[in-house]
Design an enzyme around this catalytic site. Structure first.
Site, PDB file in Angstrom:
ATOM      1  N   CYS A  73     -12.923 -29.566 -19.812  1.00  0.00           N
ATOM      2  CA  CYS A  73     -12.975 -31.020 -19.981  1.00  0.00           C
ATOM      3  C   CYS A  73     -14.114 -31.608 -19.155  1.00  0.00           C
ATOM      4  O   CYS A  73     -13.973 -31.817 -17.945  1.00  0.00           O
ATOM      5  CB  CYS A  73     -11.629 -31.619 -19.576  1.00  0.00           C
ATOM      6  N   CYS A 117     -13.497 -34.972 -17.529  1.00  0.00           N
ATOM      7  CA  CYS A 117     -12.628 -34.900 -16.350  1.00  0.00           C
ATOM      8  C   CYS A 117     -13.371 -34.324 -15.139  1.00  0.00           C
ATOM      9  O   CYS A 117     -13.242 -34.807 -14.026  1.00  0.00           O
ATOM     10  CB  CYS A 117     -11.431 -33.983 -16.611  1.00  0.00           C
ATOM     11  N   ASP A 118     -14.155 -33.277 -15.362  1.00  0.00           N
ATOM     12  CA  ASP A 118     -14.688 -32.514 -14.227  1.00  0.00           C
ATOM     13  C   ASP A 118     -16.209 -32.587 -14.063  1.00  0.00           C
ATOM     14  O   ASP A 118     -16.740 -32.092 -13.074  1.00  0.00           O
ATOM     15  CB  ASP A 118     -14.281 -31.034 -14.372  1.00  0.00           C
TER      16      ASP A 118
HETATM   17  P1  FAD Z   1       0.140 -33.216 -22.902  1.00  0.00           P
HETATM   18  O1  FAD Z   1      -0.282 -33.634 -21.555  1.00  0.00           O
HETATM   19  O2  FAD Z   1      -0.545 -32.069 -23.570  1.00  0.00           O
HETATM   20  O3  FAD Z   1       1.703 -32.943 -22.868  1.00  0.00           O
HETATM   21  C1  FAD Z   1       2.350 -32.365 -23.964  1.00  0.00           C
HETATM   22  C2  FAD Z   1       3.804 -32.198 -23.602  1.00  0.00           C
HETATM   23  O4  FAD Z   1       4.524 -31.788 -24.766  1.00  0.00           O
HETATM   24  C3  FAD Z   1       4.098 -31.141 -22.531  1.00  0.00           C
HETATM   25  O5  FAD Z   1       4.988 -31.688 -21.602  1.00  0.00           O
HETATM   26  C4  FAD Z   1       4.790 -30.007 -23.289  1.00  0.00           C
HETATM   27  O6  FAD Z   1       5.739 -29.332 -22.495  1.00  0.00           O
HETATM   28  C5  FAD Z   1       5.473 -30.816 -24.385  1.00  0.00           C
HETATM   29  N1  FAD Z   1       5.824 -30.054 -25.579  1.00  0.00           N
HETATM   30  C6  FAD Z   1       5.007 -29.348 -26.410  1.00  0.00           C
HETATM   31  N2  FAD Z   1       5.745 -28.774 -27.388  1.00  0.00           N
HETATM   32  C7  FAD Z   1       7.045 -29.133 -27.171  1.00  0.00           C
HETATM   33  C8  FAD Z   1       8.277 -28.854 -27.814  1.00  0.00           C
HETATM   34  N3  FAD Z   1       8.332 -28.073 -28.898  1.00  0.00           N
HETATM   35  N4  FAD Z   1       9.426 -29.371 -27.302  1.00  0.00           N
HETATM   36  C9  FAD Z   1       9.378 -30.175 -26.212  1.00  0.00           C
HETATM   37  N5  FAD Z   1       8.240 -30.479 -25.567  1.00  0.00           N
HETATM   38  C10 FAD Z   1       7.097 -29.963 -26.025  1.00  0.00           C
HETATM   39  N6  FAD Z   1      -7.583 -36.558 -18.798  1.00  0.00           N
HETATM   40  C11 FAD Z   1      -7.969 -37.580 -18.019  1.00  0.00           C
HETATM   41  O7  FAD Z   1      -7.827 -38.746 -18.409  1.00  0.00           O
HETATM   42  N7  FAD Z   1      -8.492 -37.366 -16.774  1.00  0.00           N
HETATM   43  C12 FAD Z   1      -8.634 -36.137 -16.255  1.00  0.00           C
HETATM   44  O8  FAD Z   1      -9.128 -35.964 -15.134  1.00  0.00           O
HETATM   45  C13 FAD Z   1      -8.221 -35.031 -17.057  1.00  0.00           C
HETATM   46  N8  FAD Z   1      -8.320 -33.768 -16.579  1.00  0.00           N
HETATM   47  C14 FAD Z   1      -7.907 -32.721 -17.362  1.00  0.00           C
HETATM   48  C15 FAD Z   1      -8.017 -31.430 -16.844  1.00  0.00           C
HETATM   49  C16 FAD Z   1      -7.600 -30.367 -17.591  1.00  0.00           C
HETATM   50  C17 FAD Z   1      -7.721 -28.978 -17.024  1.00  0.00           C
HETATM   51  C18 FAD Z   1      -7.062 -30.570 -18.904  1.00  0.00           C
HETATM   52  C19 FAD Z   1      -6.575 -29.408 -19.719  1.00  0.00           C
HETATM   53  C20 FAD Z   1      -6.971 -31.851 -19.421  1.00  0.00           C
HETATM   54  C21 FAD Z   1      -7.400 -32.940 -18.661  1.00  0.00           C
HETATM   55  N9  FAD Z   1      -7.333 -34.235 -19.145  1.00  0.00           N
HETATM   56  C22 FAD Z   1      -7.702 -35.288 -18.351  1.00  0.00           C
HETATM   57  C23 FAD Z   1      -6.810 -34.526 -20.488  1.00  0.00           C
HETATM   58  C24 FAD Z   1      -5.348 -35.004 -20.378  1.00  0.00           C
HETATM   59  O9  FAD Z   1      -4.627 -34.091 -19.596  1.00  0.00           O
HETATM   60  C25 FAD Z   1      -4.726 -35.116 -21.762  1.00  0.00           C
HETATM   61  O10 FAD Z   1      -5.498 -36.008 -22.545  1.00  0.00           O
HETATM   62  C26 FAD Z   1      -3.306 -35.662 -21.662  1.00  0.00           C
HETATM   63  O11 FAD Z   1      -2.513 -34.859 -20.825  1.00  0.00           O
HETATM   64  C27 FAD Z   1      -2.651 -35.727 -23.038  1.00  0.00           C
HETATM   65  O12 FAD Z   1      -1.364 -36.186 -22.849  1.00  0.00           O
HETATM   66  P2  FAD Z   1      -0.202 -35.956 -23.910  1.00  0.00           P
HETATM   67  O13 FAD Z   1       0.993 -36.633 -23.347  1.00  0.00           O
HETATM   68  O14 FAD Z   1      -0.658 -36.339 -25.259  1.00  0.00           O
HETATM   69  O15 FAD Z   1       0.024 -34.394 -23.984  1.00  0.00           O
END
Ligand code: FAD
Ligand code: NAP
Length: 325
Positions: free
Chosen positions: A137, A140-141
């Protein structure tokens, strides 16, 4: 095996799921949130977060997610340590979901917030040096590579956009691609080729990420030149893997419309899927922005729409009851 009845079921515990839960609970929907295998979502696998609004100092991803969870619980969300393995969407409402535990969840409205995972190359050193020079990302980094030399791996829109973005920070960016042409849109390619800080290494694949995770992190990549079959060391301070993302939508295949990339299709500008009462938010429906704050924003939208949908159901039920009297 228990059956849990709720007005609002939220699947996923990233910023989208927790935000939907905060809004859903404050709207008196007494939501149930099923956390999945990665409680807290993607931000639990990173360290410094500098772009989530509201914090002047650098915060830690896992801490931010603990705070979101605590807030969601505080306002009345019931957290379930379970993973959904099956959903029934065609006969709802109510919609049904089955957990890995065998428990059944029955809900008037459903919010899908299962996120997406960056694809990784799966080569040695990648996981060990994750967050220590290896990232997926740039937004992010990238900031951590001010004045440094970085590489981006991939040849699609994401890789090219990441490379262009990184020129804001890094001294030089090398795009490493396994073929001799990019998949990215022409306009992006044009910008990439014209950029004085970017060069492209064609026909190279990463064999290994090298460095010491405990001292200094990534130092170089071991690359294979696919044309001549020879290996070379390529010194870099940071490497960004940008070979695509995989949304967590296996569960919904054949049950909801998904696009070619597997993302849940929503009505543009809304979290509404084609099934009334089923909403999607965060990275599972967004292949463009993919940020914690945008995930949180669409989580809020999903809960607000779910509230309106449930209010509509209640009016309908009241109408039927009055007609029957
Ligand atoms: P996610 O965070 O992907 O969460 C998905 C959730 O769904 C998880 O809890 C998982 O357990 C759950 N899930 C999946 N399948 C199932 C199922 N079948 N049953 C029940 N639960 C399920 N964004 C920023 O804004 N700033 C940053 O600095 C940043 N740094 C990042 C660093 C890294 C290494 C990564 C990988 C991403 C980073 N991001 C950052 C991006 C950010 O993390 C994502 O955009 C954000 O987390 C997306 O949120 P979400 O809630 O859509 O999904
Ligand atoms: P993508 O288009 O699937 O491209 C992935 C790239 O990574 C390809 O160049 C592929 O190489 C390479 N790759 C895949 N696996 C690899 C491996 N194991 N080793 C080395 N290289 C590998 O993914 P994306 O760039 O993330 O884009 C996904 C979708 O989002 C696309 O539809 C894209 O248009 C869209 N998107 C749009 C925007 C925008 O509109 N601004 C921005 C970002 C993404 P090959 O080319 O050899 O297959």
């Amino acid at each position: 095996m228990a059956t849990h009845r709720t007005k609002l079921l939220i699947i996923g515990s990233g910023p989208a799921g927790y935000s939907a839960a905060i809004y859903g609970a404050r709207a008196m929907m007494e939501p149930i949130l099923v956390q999945g295998l990665q409680p807290g979502g993607q931000l639990t696998i990173t360290t410094d977060v500098e772009n989530y609004p509201g914090f002047r100092d650098v915060i830690q991803g896992p801490w931010l997610m603990e705070e979101m969870k605590a807030q969601a619980e505080h306002v009345g969300t019931r957290m379930m340590w379970d993973t959904i393995v099956e959903v029934e969407l065609d006969k709802g409402p109510p919609f049904r979901a089955i957990g890995d535990s065998g428990d059944e969840y029955v809900a008037d409205a459903l919010v899908i917030a299962t996120g997406a995972q960056a694809k990784w190359l799966g080569v040695p050193g990648e996981m060990e040096l994750g967050g220590k020079g290896v990232s997926a990302c740039a937004t992010c980094d990238g900031f951590f590579y001010r004045g440094k030399k970085v590489a981006v791996i991939g040849g699609g829109n994401t890789a090219v956009e990441e490379a262009l973005y990184l020129t804001n920070h890094a001294e030089h960016v090398t795009l490493i691609h396994r073929r001799d042409e990019l998949r990215a849109e022409r306009i992006l390619q044009d910008r990439l080729f014209k950029h004085p800080k970017i060069s492209v290494k064609w026909n190279h694949v990463v064999e290994r990420f090298a460095g010491d995770p405990l001292a200094g992190g990534l130092t170089h990549l071991v690359l294979r030149n696919m044309e001549i079959g020879a290996d070379e060391d390529f010194a870099v301070d940071g490497a960004f893997v940008a070979i695509g993302h995989a949304p967590a939508t296996e569960l919904f295949q054949g049950k909801l419309e998904l696009d070619d990339g597997g993302y849940v299709v929503v009505e543009p500008g809304t979290p509404r899927t084609a099934i009334p009462g089923v909403f999607a938010c965060g990275d599972v429906m967004d292949q463009v922005y993919r940020q914690a704050v945008t995930a949180a924003g669409t989580g809020c939208m999903a809960a607000l729409d779910a509230e309106r949908y449930i209010a509509g159901l209640e009016v309908e039920l009241d109408g039927h009851a009055e007609a029957a009297e």
